[in-house]
Design a protein around this motif. Sequence first.
Motif, PDB file in Angstrom:
ATOM      1  N   LEU A  70       2.022   1.891   5.863  1.00  0.00           N
ATOM      2  CA  LEU A  70       2.795   1.345   6.981  1.00  0.00           C
ATOM      3  C   LEU A  70       1.993   1.506   8.285  1.00  0.00           C
ATOM      4  N   GLU A  71       1.231   2.587   8.374  1.00  0.00           N
ATOM      5  CA  GLU A  71       0.424   2.782   9.597  1.00  0.00           C
ATOM      6  C   GLU A  71      -0.608   1.663   9.730  1.00  0.00           C
ATOM      7  N   LEU A  72      -1.168   1.272   8.585  1.00  0.00           N
ATOM      8  CA  LEU A  72      -2.096   0.128   8.591  1.00  0.00           C
ATOM      9  C   LEU A  72      -1.359  -1.120   9.083  1.00  0.00           C
ATOM     10  N   CYS A 100       0.832  -1.193   0.000  1.00  0.00           N
ATOM     11  CA  CYS A 100       0.000   0.000   0.000  1.00  0.00           C
ATOM     12  C   CYS A 100       0.881   1.264   0.000  1.00  0.00           C
ATOM     13  N   GLY A 101       0.545   2.192  -0.901  1.00  0.00           N
ATOM     14  CA  GLY A 101       1.302   3.457  -1.018  1.00  0.00           C
ATOM     15  C   GLY A 101       0.795   4.546  -0.089  1.00  0.00           C
ATOM     16  N   GLY A 102      -0.102   4.211   0.819  1.00  0.00           N
ATOM     17  CA  GLY A 102      -0.545   5.197   1.814  1.00  0.00           C
ATOM     18  C   GLY A 102      -1.898   5.793   1.500  1.00  0.00           C
ATOM     19  N   LEU A 142       2.439  14.835   8.496  1.00  0.00           N
ATOM     20  CA  LEU A 142       3.091  13.899   9.411  1.00  0.00           C
ATOM     21  C   LEU A 142       2.268  12.618   9.407  1.00  0.00           C
ATOM     22  N   PRO A 143       2.843  11.513   9.888  1.00  0.00           N
ATOM     23  CA  PRO A 143       2.088  10.253   9.874  1.00  0.00           C
ATOM     24  C   PRO A 143       0.946  10.358  10.882  1.00  0.00           C
ATOM     25  N   ALA A 144      -0.244  10.664  10.385  1.00  0.00           N
ATOM     26  CA  ALA A 144      -1.321  11.061  11.292  1.00  0.00           C
ATOM     27  C   ALA A 144      -2.419  10.011  11.418  1.00  0.00           C
ATOM     28  N   ALA A 145      -2.104   8.779  11.051  1.00  0.00           N
ATOM     29  CA  ALA A 145      -3.045   7.698  11.346  1.00  0.00           C
ATOM     30  C   ALA A 145      -2.421   6.839  12.443  1.00  0.00           C
ATOM     31  N   GLY A 146      -1.833   7.514  13.414  1.00  0.00           N
ATOM     32  CA  GLY A 146      -1.231   6.812  14.547  1.00  0.00           C
ATOM     33  C   GLY A 146       0.236   6.480  14.353  1.00  0.00           C
ATOM     34  N   LEU A 180       7.685   6.193   6.372  1.00  0.00           N
ATOM     35  CA  LEU A 180       6.630   7.171   6.661  1.00  0.00           C
ATOM     36  C   LEU A 180       7.035   8.479   5.983  1.00  0.00           C
ATOM     37  N   PRO A 181       6.771   8.591   4.663  1.00  0.00           N
ATOM     38  CA  PRO A 181       7.285   9.744   3.909  1.00  0.00           C
ATOM     39  C   PRO A 181       6.373  10.967   3.955  1.00  0.00           C
ATOM     40  N   GLU A 182       5.406  10.997   4.870  1.00  0.00           N
ATOM     41  CA  GLU A 182       4.447  12.113   4.900  1.00  0.00           C
ATOM     42  C   GLU A 182       5.123  13.468   4.927  1.00  0.00           C
ATOM     43  N   LEU A 188      -1.640  18.702  15.323  1.00  0.00           N
ATOM     44  CA  LEU A 188      -0.514  19.097  14.468  1.00  0.00           C
ATOM     45  C   LEU A 188      -0.855  18.855  12.990  1.00  0.00           C
ATOM     46  N   MET A 189      -1.508  17.730  12.729  1.00  0.00           N
ATOM     47  CA  MET A 189      -1.880  17.399  11.342  1.00  0.00           C
ATOM     48  C   MET A 189      -2.863  18.434  10.795  1.00  0.00           C
ATOM     49  N   ALA A 190      -3.800  18.871  11.650  1.00  0.00           N
ATOM     50  CA  ALA A 190      -4.795  19.847  11.186  1.00  0.00           C
ATOM     51  C   ALA A 190      -4.097  21.132  10.742  1.00  0.00           C
TER      52      ALA A 190
HETATM   53  C1  3H9 Z   1      -0.483   9.509   4.067  1.00  0.00           C
HETATM   54  O1  3H9 Z   1      -0.446   8.311   3.990  1.00  0.00           O
HETATM   55  C2  3H9 Z   1      -1.113  10.255   5.218  1.00  0.00           C
HETATM   56  C3  3H9 Z   1      -1.395   9.388   6.425  1.00  0.00           C
HETATM   57  O2  3H9 Z   1      -0.295   9.332   7.287  1.00  0.00           O
HETATM   58  C4  3H9 Z   1      -2.478   9.935   7.313  1.00  0.00           C
HETATM   59  C5  3H9 Z   1      -3.749  10.359   6.759  1.00  0.00           C
HETATM   60  C6  3H9 Z   1      -4.759  10.677   7.795  1.00  0.00           C
HETATM   61  N1  3H9 Z   1      -2.073   8.451  -3.525  1.00  0.00           N
HETATM   62  O3  3H9 Z   1       5.422   7.048  -8.123  1.00  0.00           O
HETATM   63  P1  3H9 Z   1       4.825   6.294  -9.232  1.00  0.00           P
HETATM   64  C7  3H9 Z   1       0.152   7.512  -8.025  1.00  0.00           C
HETATM   65  S1  3H9 Z   1       0.113  10.490   2.839  1.00  0.00           S
HETATM   66  C8  3H9 Z   1      -2.529   8.674  -4.766  1.00  0.00           C
HETATM   67  O4  3H9 Z   1       5.062   6.761 -10.609  1.00  0.00           O
HETATM   68  P2  3H9 Z   1       6.483   4.045  -8.583  1.00  0.00           P
HETATM   69  C9  3H9 Z   1       1.134   8.446  -8.732  1.00  0.00           C
HETATM   70  O5  3H9 Z   1       0.640   9.762  -8.737  1.00  0.00           O
HETATM   71  C10 3H9 Z   1       0.732   9.359   1.619  1.00  0.00           C
HETATM   72  N2  3H9 Z   1      -1.806   8.385  -5.877  1.00  0.00           N
HETATM   73  O6  3H9 Z   1       5.167   4.738  -9.128  1.00  0.00           O
HETATM   74  C11 3H9 Z   1       1.209   7.838 -10.098  1.00  0.00           C
HETATM   75  O7  3H9 Z   1       0.069   8.268 -10.820  1.00  0.00           O
HETATM   76  P3  3H9 Z   1       0.178   8.576 -12.393  1.00  0.00           P
HETATM   77  C12 3H9 Z   1       2.034   8.805   2.008  1.00  0.00           C
HETATM   78  C13 3H9 Z   1      -0.599   7.869  -5.710  1.00  0.00           C
HETATM   79  O8  3H9 Z   1       6.271   2.588  -8.809  1.00  0.00           O
HETATM   80  C14 3H9 Z   1       1.062   6.342  -9.828  1.00  0.00           C
HETATM   81  O9  3H9 Z   1       0.473   6.227  -8.533  1.00  0.00           O
HETATM   82  N3  3H9 Z   1       2.554   7.980   0.914  1.00  0.00           N
HETATM   83  C15 3H9 Z   1      -0.074   7.619  -4.427  1.00  0.00           C
HETATM   84  O10 3H9 Z   1       7.688   4.695  -9.167  1.00  0.00           O
HETATM   85  C16 3H9 Z   1       2.369   5.596  -9.840  1.00  0.00           C
HETATM   86  O11 3H9 Z   1       3.256   6.257  -8.951  1.00  0.00           O
HETATM   87  C17 3H9 Z   1       3.494   8.408   0.082  1.00  0.00           C
HETATM   88  O12 3H9 Z   1       3.999   9.511   0.176  1.00  0.00           O
HETATM   89  C18 3H9 Z   1      -0.871   7.928  -3.306  1.00  0.00           C
HETATM   90  N4  3H9 Z   1      -0.449   7.708  -2.059  1.00  0.00           N
HETATM   91  O13 3H9 Z   1       6.522   4.338  -7.028  1.00  0.00           O
HETATM   92  C19 3H9 Z   1       3.896   7.464  -1.009  1.00  0.00           C
HETATM   93  N5  3H9 Z   1       1.168   7.099  -4.574  1.00  0.00           N
HETATM   94  O14 3H9 Z   1       0.577   7.259 -13.009  1.00  0.00           O
HETATM   95  C20 3H9 Z   1       3.800   8.138  -2.350  1.00  0.00           C
HETATM   96  C21 3H9 Z   1       1.388   7.011  -5.896  1.00  0.00           C
HETATM   97  O15 3H9 Z   1      -1.187   9.050 -12.735  1.00  0.00           O
HETATM   98  N6  3H9 Z   1       4.078   7.220  -3.468  1.00  0.00           N
HETATM   99  N7  3H9 Z   1       0.331   7.474  -6.577  1.00  0.00           N
HETATM  100  O16 3H9 Z   1       1.237   9.622 -12.527  1.00  0.00           O
HETATM  101  C22 3H9 Z   1       5.321   6.836  -3.776  1.00  0.00           C
HETATM  102  O17 3H9 Z   1       6.306   7.152  -3.140  1.00  0.00           O
HETATM  103  C23 3H9 Z   1       5.477   6.009  -5.021  1.00  0.00           C
HETATM  104  O18 3H9 Z   1       4.355   6.237  -5.822  1.00  0.00           O
HETATM  105  C24 3H9 Z   1       5.606   4.495  -4.799  1.00  0.00           C
HETATM  106  C25 3H9 Z   1       5.548   3.788  -6.179  1.00  0.00           C
HETATM  107  C26 3H9 Z   1       6.976   4.205  -4.157  1.00  0.00           C
HETATM  108  C27 3H9 Z   1       4.493   3.950  -3.949  1.00  0.00           C
END
Ligand code: 3H9
Length: 719
Positions: free
Chosen positions: A102-104, A58-60, A129-133, A121-123, A254-256
């Motif tokens: 990763l939080e999941l 899962c990419g988050g 910030l990692p805000a799901a715990g 946790l690349p938030e 903090l997240m807000a």
């Molecule tokens: C979070 O989790 C917050 C929580 O703590 C709390 C919340 C309350 N969402 O990079 P790629 C798309 S914040 C939506 O080329 P790779 C990306 O735009 C999140 N879309 O592939 C692209 O679309 P397109 C924290 C996403 O294989 C396509 O997927 N997570 C997301 O080179 C392919 O991506 C991160 O920061 C997403 N989360 O690398 C991780 N992720 O084809 C962010 C990707 O239309 N993601 N897309 O251009 C990454 O670092 C890389 O995408 C990953 C795959 C390593 C996963």
Amino acid sequence: MAEYNRVSECVGLITLRNPPVNALSAAVRQGIVDTVQRALSDPNVKSVVICGQNGIFCGGADIKEFGSNMTGPPLIPMIHAIESANKPVVAAIEGSALGGGLELALGCHYRIAHSKARLGLPEVSLGLLPAAGGSQRLPRLIGVPAALNLITTGRHVTAAEALQLGIVDQVTDHNTVAAAVKFALSVAGRSLDPRRISTHPCPQQPDLDALFEEVMQKVRQSARGAIAPIACVQAVRAAATLPYAQGMERERELMATLFTSGQARALQYCFFAERAVGRWRMPSGARWDTSKPRPVHKAAVIGLGTMGRGITVALAQTGLSVIAVETQEKQLMEAKQAISGMLERGAKRRGVAPALDGVIYSQNIQAVADVDLVIEAVFEDIALKTKVFQQLSAVCKPGTLLCTNTSALDVDQLASETPNPELVVGMHFFAPAHVMKLLEVVYGPRSSPQAVATAMQLGKKMGKASVAVGNCRGFVGNRMLKPYIEEAFFLLEEGATPELVDQALEEFGFPMGVFRMSDLSGLDVGWRVRKGDGLVEPGTASGRSARIRQGRRYSPLGDLLCEEGHFGQKTGRGWYQYDKPGSRVARFDPWLHSFLGAYRAQHGLVARRIDHQEVLERCLYALINEGFHILDDGIAAGPEDIDVIYVSGYGWPRHRGGPMFYANMVGLAKVLERLEHYQQLHPEVPHLQPSSLLRRLVASGSPPIHKWGEAIKKLHSQL
Ligand code: 3H9
């Protein structure tokens, strides 16, 4: 969005299905809530495994959902429901488990990872910030120092490191889901209390206050004004000092704050912009998805000065065979030694074997006869480059792509000197070429889409942020830099100091202000270019030099310093002084300040008080204005291209999104109004004359940046 199956009779298998990265969209969260409930209420199920389809856990959180009205079940209670389940839940991690992913997994009772998986946790890199715990569970699991490191940098760790840190319980080289199912069977019925991370205290840490103080200081220094890294430290501090429920409340607060900040929007814009530039298009209509790159197995670099050496290293590190050509024997030997050293140091850092055998050195250009692609990096002289291109056309096998690393010469002119101009593109690297992220791929009117596709693909292979741009003086990056530097010179004439200008720009977030940067790269570089343009008047030091040249305001300050032999760090004197030539610590130079005073007196200029706001507005809006000209000319396909160039190659602070995103945040009407204001004060400065595209965008209601492409198309069709 989450599929449920029963496997091995008594294991409930939940598979996240949301390509390409199984992001936790509303539908996926709903799917997890439903399937977890189903597994827990099925008396035949003894344990549960959660995995993701297509080899990625899962990419988050789904970043595309941010900013819209969030629907669906929230993440935090969903993860709590998993953690408090009375049957063991095992995360089977393949590919990536990042952010919310990763939080999941941290909410699960056990984690099994494939050896090639990456966790993190690349938030912070998205301004969050990692805000799901995550900010509360990770320090409880691996201790405060390690959690601080991961959360404040956002770095991804390998499965091996995750095992060592205690993030995962087992690593497998085989089928991860099968291993997780087997593991889930083995732990069925065991007590889960010790496995619920939120119920643990953080491991004891001596001198907690000192640790947080030290980390906070480090983070503030490197954040250059970004707020998320600081909030990350505060959240981990809450984990270390408060009970879990209160820590979660702090995480939420903090997240807000972060969530609604302009910085988070800017950083998320950068995330998508970096991906959008890969979907390049040319004014001819040629595009990334209809242009097939040629395979490149063997490449050559011609000219082994600083740029050629870096390019050779960048190519060799991708695993390509490289022929490195330098006609002078002594320089060839020196280059060989330097390149081998760079390859060895790079390999040591990455923990791999150096690709020393991948490079073959030659003094003879005939050696490149069978390569697929050549990058020319000889001295910036059009006659010399033309000669090299003609030799290459005669020597290389048919179809070889001919690329030039020129930063200032005309790519079309070089192409026109070859029998196959369609095979010519610019590949503009930035020094040091094996380190700097940016690559401008410059196409001319006759470059074939296949040539552009090949250079773009090679750039990606080298790990560069590759941006396809049209051919013009300075391409995108340097063309925009020119008015920025000129405004800085004019500000000095009017009463500013290098210290004041640099401080304003560094507080904005640039790693170096314009004058410190000029000292680093060498004042003689710009001097040479201005001489080539016929702007430098000989002997200006002896007399009163003209401040209007070629019909526009000109500041000879840089030329005057060069005439004094002040070339910057390399000579120990520039806009600052240094302890000795080559030193890096810039110090106030009393000579320079009296020189500026004398210069102003000579020209009848009365120094006035200039504040940071004027520095920022004049330098940055002049640069942005040029960006609008570039968009209007079709040299960059969209604002994302310009922003990626500036963030990855010119030190523009990422948390401000790039110059065009910044203009959008400030408001186009405001940028226009300030440019008009300064243009009235300085009518002899053409780059302060607002671009017609900026005017037209404001007149059409200042559309948000993601609608500029559409708006520009419409405005062009009305012309
Ligand atoms: C979070 O989790 C917050 C929580 O703590 C709390 C919340 C309350 N969402 O990079 P790629 C798309 S914040 C939506 O080329 P790779 C990306 O735009 C999140 N879309 O592939 C692209 O679309 P397109 C924290 C996403 O294989 C396509 O997927 N997570 C997301 O080179 C392919 O991506 C991160 O920061 C997403 N989360 O690398 C991780 N992720 O084809 C962010 C990707 O239309 N993601 N897309 O251009 C990454 O670092 C890389 O995408 C990953 C795959 C390593 C996963």
